[in-house]
Design an enzyme around this catalytic site. Structure first.
Site: not given
Ligand SMILES: NC(=O)c1ccc[n+]([C@@H]2O[C@H](COP(=O)([O-])OP(=O)(O)OC[C@H]3O[C@@H](n4cnc5c(N)ncnc54)[C@H](OP(=O)(O)O)[C@@H]3O)[C@@H](O)[C@H]2O)c1
Length: 241
Positions: A148, A152
């Site tokens: 991951y 990123k």
């Molecule tokens: N949570 C953390 O601690 C954290 C920290 C740093 C950065 N981030 C980043 O923040 C962003 C949002 O993450 P989150 O925490 O909100 O995670 P999350 O709740 O798991 O949501 C991930 C989202 O990405 C969508 N997705 C995955 N694959 C996709 C694809 N091929 N096409 C379109 N949409 C897709 C998912 O859709 P589905 O519902 O269809 O699966 C979901 O809406 C990500 O880029 C993640 O890497 C998160």
């Protein structure tokens, strides 16, 4: 960039940080938000926030045809937020190859596909911005998230190239480096986490104040300061986690 009256597209808008971003954008007075997800049926709750201003559209960011169709369905965008992302846990020797591909497909190629598809429209609409949601662990690898981190880190490099490549088109490019956030992605991981609402608020503040690198929570702010002082110390700290 001013958010008032902006026309925004958010990927992964059905849950987590994406859903919080749409809610915050509506509060900031945007004109319209294209809320996108792989499954259009999963967008009911986000559309219900404001059915006049939220337009639900389907896209899988890894699918070139769908991304191209999306750019035709949403021609008036001036702010693109690449939020969609996936994470597979595991160390660098063990993560299955298909999971490595999946993370690069979504986190790197997906964000790049979207940027390439929308730069011409944003330029035509008079300029605007692209936001790439990256992660703190793009800066220094946390070995339990090895692949991951790598996807990123590649997306961070892409973000820098993109910024240079669109600088003459009146398009700003922002990178966002959150620490741990309380969403499905880290469900089951027991540690201090920031709420998606607080992340969204900080992202919008970063866009409005033209902050190229946005560290949107206490964990990312503190570790970024430490990384600037001594990046090897942060690498060693993460290696022990
Ligand atoms: N949570 C953390 O601690 C954290 C920290 C740093 C950065 N981030 C980043 O923040 C962003 C949002 O993450 P989150 O925490 O909100 O995670 P999350 O709740 O798991 O949501 C991930 C989202 O990405 C969508 N997705 C995955 N694959 C996709 C694809 N091929 N096409 C379109 N949409 C897709 C998912 O859709 P589905 O519902 O269809 O699966 C979901 O809406 C990500 O880029 C993640 O890497 C998160």
């Amino acid at each position: 960039m001013k958010l008032q009256n902006a026309t925004v597209l958010v990927t992964g808008a059905n849950r987590g940080i994406g859903l919080a971003l749409v809610r915050a954008l509506l509060g900031a007075g945007v004109q319209k938000v294209y809320a996108t997800a792989r499954d259009r049926n999963s967008l009911e709750a986000v559309t219900a926030l404001d059915s006049a201003r939220v337009i639900p559209l389907q896209v899988d960011v890894t699918n070139h045809d769908l991304v191209s169709r999306l750019s035709e369905q949403a021609p008036d965008v001036n702010l693109l937020i690449n939020n969609a992302g996936v994470l597979s846990f595991g160390n660098i020797l063990e993560v299955p190859v298909e999971k490595i591909h999946e993370q690069f497909d979504v986190n790197f190629y997906g964000a790049l596909n979207m940027a390439r598809a929308f730069v011409p429209a944003i330029e035509k609409n008079g300029g605007g911005a692209i936001v790439n949601i990256l992660t703190l662990v793009a800066l220094a690898s946390m070995p339990g998230l090895a692949t991951y981190n790598a996807s990123k880190a590649a997306a961070w490099s892409m973000t820098q190239s993109l910024r240079a490549s669109v600088s003459d088109k009146n398009i700003a490019v922002y990178g966002v480096f959150p620490g741990a956030v309380d969403t499905d992605m880290l469900a089951g991981v027991d540690m201090a986490k920031t709420s998606p609402a607080d992340i969204a608020k900080a992202v919008l503040h970063g866009i409005e104040t033209d902050l190229e690198d946005i560290f949107p929570d206490p964990m990312s702010t503190q570790l970024y300061a430490a990384w600037r002082q001594d990046h090897k110390a942060v690498e060693k700290q993460f290696a022990g986690m």
